[in-house]
Design a protein around this motif. Structure first.
Motif, PDB file in Angstrom:
ATOM      1  N   THR A 188       0.791  -1.221   0.000  1.00  0.00           N
ATOM      2  CA  THR A 188       0.000   0.000   0.000  1.00  0.00           C
ATOM      3  C   THR A 188       0.822   1.270   0.000  1.00  0.00           C
ATOM      4  O   THR A 188       0.282   2.337   0.198  1.00  0.00           O
ATOM      5  CB  THR A 188      -0.945   0.042   1.218  1.00  0.00           C
ATOM      6  OG1 THR A 188      -0.151  -0.019   2.409  1.00  0.00           O
ATOM      7  CG2 THR A 188      -1.940  -1.094   1.186  1.00  0.00           C
ATOM      8  N   HIS A 231      -6.540  -4.204  -4.211  1.00  0.00           N
ATOM      9  CA  HIS A 231      -7.307  -3.137  -3.566  1.00  0.00           C
ATOM     10  C   HIS A 231      -8.187  -3.625  -2.420  1.00  0.00           C
ATOM     11  O   HIS A 231      -8.676  -2.815  -1.639  1.00  0.00           O
ATOM     12  CB  HIS A 231      -8.132  -2.339  -4.578  1.00  0.00           C
ATOM     13  CG  HIS A 231      -9.059  -3.124  -5.435  1.00  0.00           C
ATOM     14  ND1 HIS A 231     -10.128  -3.825  -4.950  1.00  0.00           N
ATOM     15  CD2 HIS A 231      -9.069  -3.302  -6.777  1.00  0.00           C
ATOM     16  CE1 HIS A 231     -10.780  -4.391  -5.943  1.00  0.00           C
ATOM     17  NE2 HIS A 231     -10.143  -4.102  -7.076  1.00  0.00           N
ATOM     18  N   ARG A 232      -8.376  -4.916  -2.282  1.00  0.00           N
ATOM     19  CA  ARG A 232      -9.138  -5.491  -1.169  1.00  0.00           C
ATOM     20  C   ARG A 232     -10.480  -4.779  -0.948  1.00  0.00           C
ATOM     21  O   ARG A 232     -10.884  -4.498   0.174  1.00  0.00           O
ATOM     22  CB  ARG A 232      -8.297  -5.477   0.102  1.00  0.00           C
ATOM     23  CG  ARG A 232      -7.056  -6.335  -0.009  1.00  0.00           C
ATOM     24  CD  ARG A 232      -6.217  -6.260   1.254  1.00  0.00           C
ATOM     25  NE  ARG A 232      -5.050  -7.100   1.132  1.00  0.00           N
ATOM     26  CZ  ARG A 232      -3.872  -6.711   0.632  1.00  0.00           C
ATOM     27  NH1 ARG A 232      -3.723  -5.480   0.195  1.00  0.00           N
ATOM     28  NH2 ARG A 232      -2.855  -7.547   0.567  1.00  0.00           N
ATOM     29  N   GLY A 233     -11.148  -4.463  -2.055  1.00  0.00           N
ATOM     30  CA  GLY A 233     -12.459  -3.828  -1.977  1.00  0.00           C
ATOM     31  C   GLY A 233     -12.425  -2.318  -1.832  1.00  0.00           C
ATOM     32  O   GLY A 233     -13.458  -1.669  -1.906  1.00  0.00           O
ATOM     33  N   ARG A 234     -11.253  -1.739  -1.625  1.00  0.00           N
ATOM     34  CA  ARG A 234     -11.106  -0.283  -1.521  1.00  0.00           C
ATOM     35  C   ARG A 234     -10.674   0.264  -2.885  1.00  0.00           C
ATOM     36  O   ARG A 234      -9.599   0.849  -3.024  1.00  0.00           O
ATOM     37  CB  ARG A 234     -10.088   0.057  -0.439  1.00  0.00           C
ATOM     38  CG  ARG A 234     -10.483  -0.414   0.956  1.00  0.00           C
ATOM     39  CD  ARG A 234      -9.460  -0.012   2.022  1.00  0.00           C
ATOM     40  NE  ARG A 234      -8.089  -0.297   1.650  1.00  0.00           N
ATOM     41  CZ  ARG A 234      -7.428  -1.436   1.889  1.00  0.00           C
ATOM     42  NH1 ARG A 234      -8.027  -2.411   2.524  1.00  0.00           N
ATOM     43  NH2 ARG A 234      -6.173  -1.590   1.513  1.00  0.00           N
ATOM     44  N   VAL A 235     -11.530   0.064  -3.867  1.00  0.00           N
ATOM     45  CA  VAL A 235     -11.188   0.363  -5.254  1.00  0.00           C
ATOM     46  C   VAL A 235     -10.813   1.832  -5.437  1.00  0.00           C
ATOM     47  O   VAL A 235      -9.746   2.156  -5.958  1.00  0.00           O
ATOM     48  CB  VAL A 235     -12.351  -0.019  -6.200  1.00  0.00           C
ATOM     49  CG1 VAL A 235     -12.018   0.340  -7.633  1.00  0.00           C
ATOM     50  CG2 VAL A 235     -12.681  -1.497  -6.063  1.00  0.00           C
ATOM     51  N   HIS A 236     -11.690   2.729  -5.039  1.00  0.00           N
ATOM     52  CA  HIS A 236     -11.456   4.156  -5.275  1.00  0.00           C
ATOM     53  C   HIS A 236     -10.208   4.658  -4.566  1.00  0.00           C
ATOM     54  O   HIS A 236      -9.383   5.352  -5.168  1.00  0.00           O
ATOM     55  CB  HIS A 236     -12.677   4.983  -4.842  1.00  0.00           C
ATOM     56  CG  HIS A 236     -13.875   4.727  -5.676  1.00  0.00           C
ATOM     57  ND1 HIS A 236     -14.949   4.003  -5.218  1.00  0.00           N
ATOM     58  CD2 HIS A 236     -14.170   5.069  -6.953  1.00  0.00           C
ATOM     59  CE1 HIS A 236     -15.852   3.926  -6.163  1.00  0.00           C
ATOM     60  NE2 HIS A 236     -15.412   4.551  -7.229  1.00  0.00           N
ATOM     61  N   GLY A 237     -10.056   4.304  -3.305  1.00  0.00           N
ATOM     62  CA  GLY A 237      -8.906   4.774  -2.543  1.00  0.00           C
ATOM     63  C   GLY A 237      -7.586   4.296  -3.111  1.00  0.00           C
ATOM     64  O   GLY A 237      -6.636   5.074  -3.250  1.00  0.00           O
ATOM     65  N   GLU A 238      -7.504   3.020  -3.449  1.00  0.00           N
ATOM     66  CA  GLU A 238      -6.258   2.482  -4.005  1.00  0.00           C
ATOM     67  C   GLU A 238      -5.985   3.040  -5.393  1.00  0.00           C
ATOM     68  O   GLU A 238      -4.848   3.348  -5.733  1.00  0.00           O
ATOM     69  CB  GLU A 238      -6.277   0.959  -4.036  1.00  0.00           C
ATOM     70  CG  GLU A 238      -6.134   0.320  -2.677  1.00  0.00           C
ATOM     71  CD  GLU A 238      -4.824   0.653  -1.975  1.00  0.00           C
ATOM     72  OE1 GLU A 238      -3.767   0.795  -2.636  1.00  0.00           O
ATOM     73  OE2 GLU A 238      -4.863   0.773  -0.749  1.00  0.00           O
ATOM     74  N   SER A 289      -4.685   6.511  -4.963  1.00  0.00           N
ATOM     75  CA  SER A 289      -3.339   6.483  -4.396  1.00  0.00           C
ATOM     76  C   SER A 289      -2.290   6.127  -5.452  1.00  0.00           C
ATOM     77  O   SER A 289      -1.262   6.796  -5.578  1.00  0.00           O
ATOM     78  CB  SER A 289      -3.297   5.479  -3.242  1.00  0.00           C
ATOM     79  OG  SER A 289      -1.998   5.372  -2.721  1.00  0.00           O
TER      80      SER A 289
END
Length: 92
Positions: free
Chosen positions: A4, A59-66, A69
């Motif tokens: 990350t 992304h483990r389900g955190r698509v937008h954040g990853e 980033s």
């Protein structure tokens, strides 16, 4: 950091001498390619025909954040005016 951050093996800036004469990078323009899939976010960035960044993260389900980033890191490497091309299968 579990894939990350900039120090992770899955994200790196390239400075290994690969340049415009290398077959892998000889046709690169300036810009960023971002692929947002069902499980990963991948990006590359080129500046002056040289590959300067590549990133791969789950992304483990955190698509937008990853995605944001990885895009920010690619933009840091390619420059703020780099053109961005996006593809992928992850939903909105």
């Amino acid at each position: 950091m579990n894939g990350t951050g900039p120090g992770d093996p899955e994200t790196s800036r390239l400075g290994d001498g690969t340049g415009p004469g290398d077959p892998e990078t000889s046709r690169l323009g300036d810009g960023i390619g971002l692929d947002v899939g069902s499980t990963t976010v991948k990006a590359i960035a080129a500046r002056a025909g040289e590959l300067v960044f590549r990133g791969y993260r789950r992304h483990r389900g955190r698509v937008h954040g990853e995605a944001l980033s990885v895009l920010a890191e690619a933009r840091d490497a390619a420059g703020p005016d780099a053109r961005v091309v996006v593809t992928g299968s992850a939903g909105p």
